[in-house]
Design a protein around this motif. Structure first.
Motif, mmCIF file in Angstrom:
data_model
loop_
_atom_site.group_PDB
_atom_site.id
_atom_site.type_symbol
_atom_site.label_atom_id
_atom_site.label_comp_id
_atom_site.label_asym_id
_atom_site.label_seq_id
_atom_site.Cartn_x
_atom_site.Cartn_y
_atom_site.Cartn_z
ATOM 1 N N ARG A 174 -30.094 -5.408 -88.177
ATOM 2 C CA ARG A 174 -29.822 -4.018 -87.825
ATOM 3 C C ARG A 174 -30.516 -3.029 -88.754
ATOM 4 O O ARG A 174 -30.716 -1.869 -88.394
ATOM 5 N N THR A 175 -30.891 -3.441 -89.937
ATOM 6 C CA THR A 175 -31.657 -2.568 -90.821
ATOM 7 C C THR A 175 -33.122 -2.507 -90.411
ATOM 8 O O THR A 175 -33.765 -1.457 -90.508
ATOM 9 N N LEU A 176 -33.662 -3.612 -89.934
ATOM 10 C CA LEU A 176 -35.072 -3.659 -89.551
ATOM 11 C C LEU A 176 -35.328 -3.081 -88.164
ATOM 12 O O LEU A 176 -36.406 -2.525 -87.918
ATOM 13 N N GLN A 177 -34.385 -3.210 -87.257
ATOM 14 C CA GLN A 177 -34.627 -2.806 -85.871
ATOM 15 C C GLN A 177 -35.055 -1.351 -85.712
ATOM 16 O O GLN A 177 -36.047 -1.072 -85.028
ATOM 17 N N PRO A 178 -34.360 -0.365 -86.301
ATOM 18 C CA PRO A 178 -34.804 1.030 -86.119
ATOM 19 C C PRO A 178 -36.202 1.285 -86.650
ATOM 20 O O PRO A 178 -36.963 2.053 -86.051
ATOM 21 N N VAL A 179 -36.560 0.652 -87.752
ATOM 22 C CA VAL A 179 -37.898 0.850 -88.314
ATOM 23 C C VAL A 179 -38.960 0.251 -87.390
ATOM 24 O O VAL A 179 -40.026 0.844 -87.164
ATOM 25 N N LEU A 180 -38.686 -0.907 -86.834
ATOM 26 C CA LEU A 180 -39.624 -1.526 -85.890
ATOM 27 C C LEU A 180 -39.761 -0.696 -84.622
ATOM 28 O O LEU A 180 -40.857 -0.576 -84.066
ATOM 29 N N GLN A 181 -38.659 -0.117 -84.172
ATOM 30 C CA GLN A 181 -38.718 0.707 -82.957
ATOM 31 C C GLN A 181 -39.529 1.974 -83.173
ATOM 32 O O GLN A 181 -40.193 2.451 -82.254
ATOM 33 N N ASP A 182 -39.477 2.540 -84.377
ATOM 34 C CA ASP A 182 -40.244 3.746 -84.687
ATOM 35 C C ASP A 182 -41.701 3.451 -85.022
ATOM 36 O O ASP A 182 -42.519 4.372 -85.078
ATOM 37 N N LEU A 183 -42.020 2.190 -85.249
ATOM 38 C CA LEU A 183 -43.392 1.817 -85.601
ATOM 39 C C LEU A 183 -44.239 1.742 -84.335
ATOM 40 O O LEU A 183 -43.953 0.978 -83.418
ATOM 41 N N ASP A 184 -45.276 2.556 -84.279
ATOM 42 C CA ASP A 184 -46.119 2.637 -83.084
ATOM 43 C C ASP A 184 -46.962 1.366 -82.935
ATOM 44 O O ASP A 184 -47.701 0.998 -83.858
ATOM 45 N N PRO A 185 -46.859 0.673 -81.803
ATOM 46 C CA PRO A 185 -47.705 -0.511 -81.593
ATOM 47 C C PRO A 185 -49.197 -0.203 -81.619
ATOM 48 O O PRO A 185 -50.022 -1.104 -81.789
#
Length: 295
Positions: A174-185
């Motif tokens: 749950r700590t990594l998920q928001p950062v991955l979602q905000d990271l532009d592919p």
């Protein structure tokens, strides 16, 4: 037309409206909210911890050192820290992979898998401990084939690590998920267009951006593992000097009505958790400064 006229030579300058900034907070009742927050933190967090330290300090320095450095206490520190480190290492790898899969891929059952991540938060830790003991016991679904391979999980330090990993996994995911979602592919695509392979793009571009979040999740998972009790005592076997965790030793001292000794042992674990969190926060700040300087 007016903008063109203003830009023409000899035209009078256009006076821009002056923006006024207010120092008032956007949240109404900020002072009241801040006061309630500080009172809550003082009564629910600071006061109990202060009472714990005060009770442990009432023993005197010599008795305090004698209790926290006894053979049984040192063995419990070793078991707790080693199992927590093993569980955190597993969660750092598996939790990172799970968060990446949940964010970047679409597949049947993804929503169900995402919901199952929060299962350790939803069920009582005692229930988790009983379930894990049933699975990993000598006649359990997982325990029987593992013991056939010479791997015993239940009532061993490995079982303690399994229980800690189960209860602390959501903190990493749950700590990594928001950062991955905000990271532009598109960042990975840009690296690929410059000739980088998929693996190199991940190592050089994506992973460095995720390190601060990963460290935060790992710190929370490790702190959660240090304080785990309910899920561990069922699968640990609770053998002194072998599979007895520090939280259980403190609980045993409470059952013996030796409250100062329990407070002394708990103070050591509290200090270890604080030191670990301070180190992780310092590493995060240093990484953030490094990333800002490298931009």
């Amino acid at each position: 037309m007016s903008a063109l006229a203003a830009a023409a030579p000899g035209a009078p300058p256009v006076r821009q409206p002056r923006l006024r900034y207010s120092n008032k907070p956007a949240l109404a009742g900020f002072r009241l909210s801040l006061g309630l927050t500080l009172v809550y933190a003082a009564l629910v967090i600071i006061l109990p911890l202060a009472c714990l330290v005060w009770t442990g300090a009432g023993l005197g320095f010599a008795d305090f050192i004698r209790i926290v450095t006894s053979r049984r206490a040192l063995a419990s520190y070793r078991v707790t820290l080693s199992a927590a480190a093993l569980a955190t290492l597993f969660n750092a790898v598996y939790g990172f992979a799970l968060a990446y899969v949940l964010v970047r891929f679409r597949f049947p059952g993804r929503r169900l898998l995402d919901a199952l991540v929060d299962l350790p938060f939803a069920i009582p830790t005692a229930v988790a401990g009983i379930a894990l003991t049933t699975l990993f016991a000598g006649n359990g679904w997982f325990g029987a084939p593992l013991e056939a391979l010479g791997i015993k999980v239940a009532y061993t330090p490995l079982g303690i690590a399994v229980a800690m990993a189960f209860t602390s996994l959501p903190f990493v995911v749950r700590t990594l998920q928001p950062v991955l979602q905000d990271l532009d592919p598109a960042i990975e695509e840009a690296a690929a267009t410059l000739g980088a392979s998929r693996g190199r793009a991940f190592r050089s571009v994506v992973f460095p951006l995720l390190v601060p979040a990963l460290l935060a999740g790992v710190a929370l998972a490790f702190a959660r593992s240090l304080g785990e009790f309910g899920a561990v005592i069922f699968i640990a076997g609770n053998q002194p000097n072998r599979t007895e965790i520090t939280a259980l030793l403190a609980f045993i001292r409470i059952e013996e009505y030796d409250y100062p000794a329990a407070a002394a042992i708990a103070t050591v674990m509290l200090a270890a958790a604080f030191v670990m969190l301070l180190v992780i926060n310092a590493l995060q700040a240093r990484l953030a400064r490094y990333q800002e300087a490298s931009r």
